[in-house]
Design a protein around this motif. Structure first.
Motif, short mmCIF file in Angstrom:
data_model
loop_
_atom_site.label_atom_id
_atom_site.label_comp_id
_atom_site.label_asym_id
_atom_site.label_seq_id
_atom_site.Cartn_x
_atom_site.Cartn_y
_atom_site.Cartn_z
N THR A 118 -1.39 13.43 -8.37
CA THR A 118 -0.41 13.39 -9.62
C THR A 118 0.72 14.52 -9.33
N LYS A 119 0.46 15.72 -8.62
CA LYS A 119 1.23 16.73 -8.29
C LYS A 119 2.66 15.89 -7.41
N GLU A 120 1.79 15.20 -6.27
CA GLU A 120 2.81 14.62 -5.70
C GLU A 120 3.67 13.67 -6.29
N ALA A 121 3.08 12.91 -7.12
CA ALA A 121 3.92 11.99 -7.94
C ALA A 121 4.88 12.60 -8.74
N LEU A 122 4.37 13.74 -9.41
CA LEU A 122 5.67 14.38 -10.08
C LEU A 122 6.75 14.74 -9.27
N ALA A 123 6.18 15.43 -8.03
CA ALA A 123 7.54 15.78 -7.06
C ALA A 123 8.59 14.65 -6.81
N ILE A 124 7.72 13.62 -6.57
CA ILE A 124 8.69 12.57 -6.10
C ILE A 124 9.56 11.82 -7.16
N ILE A 125 9.15 12.16 -8.40
CA ILE A 125 9.92 11.64 -9.81
C ILE A 125 10.92 12.54 -9.77
#
Length: 345
Positions: free
Chosen positions: A299-306
């Motif tokens: 989820t942290k990586e997803a937030l960073a990508i967004i």
């Protein structure tokens, strides 16, 4: 302070149906937070739960929510903070967690939002809060964008498991919102040609909007033959099956090259049986890799990508509905002429 007896509007499962009800606000215990929901994605698994077809967890609806902290019992989350909340969080201490299988943790599916993400307010339990299940949203990430954190996180984890290599030809079976997220993430992971298939004209046409190179309608062409034609007879290096349909799984297996990898991502219905010769797996050294859900590193990586605008998830939003319109949202979601449906409060 929101009084615990104040009514709130919620969508819950009752007697096998999704109903809109007024419920009392959840009471907080130490470590919990109360979130005022602003946006929550309608997932295919929500629809499967409503239809009685989902096999993997309890029938709580809404697991892609963002909102504003209304009340908090922890120092680092304050009223007014804009957040995403994760519904399932593992212990990170058990045998499965330590062996790299955190989504198999016996506590993982016991955790959830109360009463679910499709609610004016929901409680995030202390278990989730203490283990990183609440992320603050940067100012440049909207509530709608934040509603993609959980689904994108499952895609990120899945693609790590199947290990897309630079330049791989990727074939995606099923291009609903999850298949489209897979296409977008495969580009981030430096895939080469991306081929996709679906049985919907709307979805196959939509695929070109997110960079799919060849988008095939399985009702109009022989998908396996087309994939092999586009790969000089080999088949795809990596096949991502983003559908639970038995025929989708079989076509994905048959369209994968010798030595290739198949990601089983869509959830098959309970009792699914495949008409497939298992000896082909051995003879062709095809690897089947399932992936189920996501954890906090994802989820942290997803937030960073967004947040870094590597993927524009807003391209996938086709419909928006209020909580009062939930049943209409489900109807639209089931019909197929929709990609991502967002519920707002």
């Amino acid at each position: 302070m929101v009084e615990g007896f104040s009514p709130m509007k919620s969508v819950i499962m009752e007697n096998g149906k999704a109903v809109i009800k007024e419920l009392p606000l959840p009471k907080l215990q130490q470590g919990d937070v109360l979130v005022k929901m602003k946006a929550c994605g309608l997932c295919g698994t929500d629809i499967e739960k409503i239809c009685g077809q989902y096999t993997a967890s309890q029938p709580i609806l809404g697991h892609e929510p963002t909102g504003i902290i209304q009340e908090s019992t922890v120092d680092w989350l304050k009223p007014g903070d804009r957040v995403f909340a994760h519904h399932h969080v593992p212990c990170y201490e058990c045998y499965y967690c330590k062996k790299g299988s955190p989504t198999m943790c016996p506590y993982y599916r016991k955790t959830n939002l109360d009463p679910g993400g499709f609610s004016e307010y929901f409680r995030v339990p202390a278990w989730n809060v203490a283990r990183g299940g609440v992320l603050k949203l940067p100012d440049n990430v909207s509530f709608e964008e934040g509603a993609f954190i959980e689904p994108l996180a499952t895609v990120i984890r899945a693609q790590k498991r199947v290990a897309i290599d630079n330049g791989d030809t990727v074939f995606i079976v099923g291009i609903g919102p999850m298949g489209l997220l897979h296409a977008m993430m495969a580009k981030v992971n430096k895939a080469g040609v991306i081929i996709a298939s679906d049985v919907s004209d709307f979805r196959t046409e939509f695929g070109y909007k997110v960079g799919i190179n060849y988008s095939l309608n399985a009702k109009k062409v022989n998908v396996v033959d087309e994939v092999k034609r586009l790969t000089d007879g080999r088949g795809a290096d990596v096949t991502i099956i983003a559908s639970g349909s038995p025929s989708a799984i079989v076509s994905g297996l048959n369209a994968t090259r010798k030595g290739g990898r198949v990601l089983l991502f869509g959830v098959p219905y309970k009792g699914t049986i495949l008409n497939y010769d298992i000896s082909d797996l051995l003879n062709n050294e095809i690897s089947i890799i399932p992936s189920n859900a996501a954890v906090e590193e994802d989820t942290k990586e997803a937030l960073a990508i967004i947040a870094n605008k590597k993927i524009d998830v807003t391209k996938l939003i086709t419909h928006r509905f209020s909580l009062d319109e939930f049943n209409e949202a489900v109807r639209i979601g089931k019909e197929g002429n929709a990609i991502k449906v967002i519920i707002y409060s």
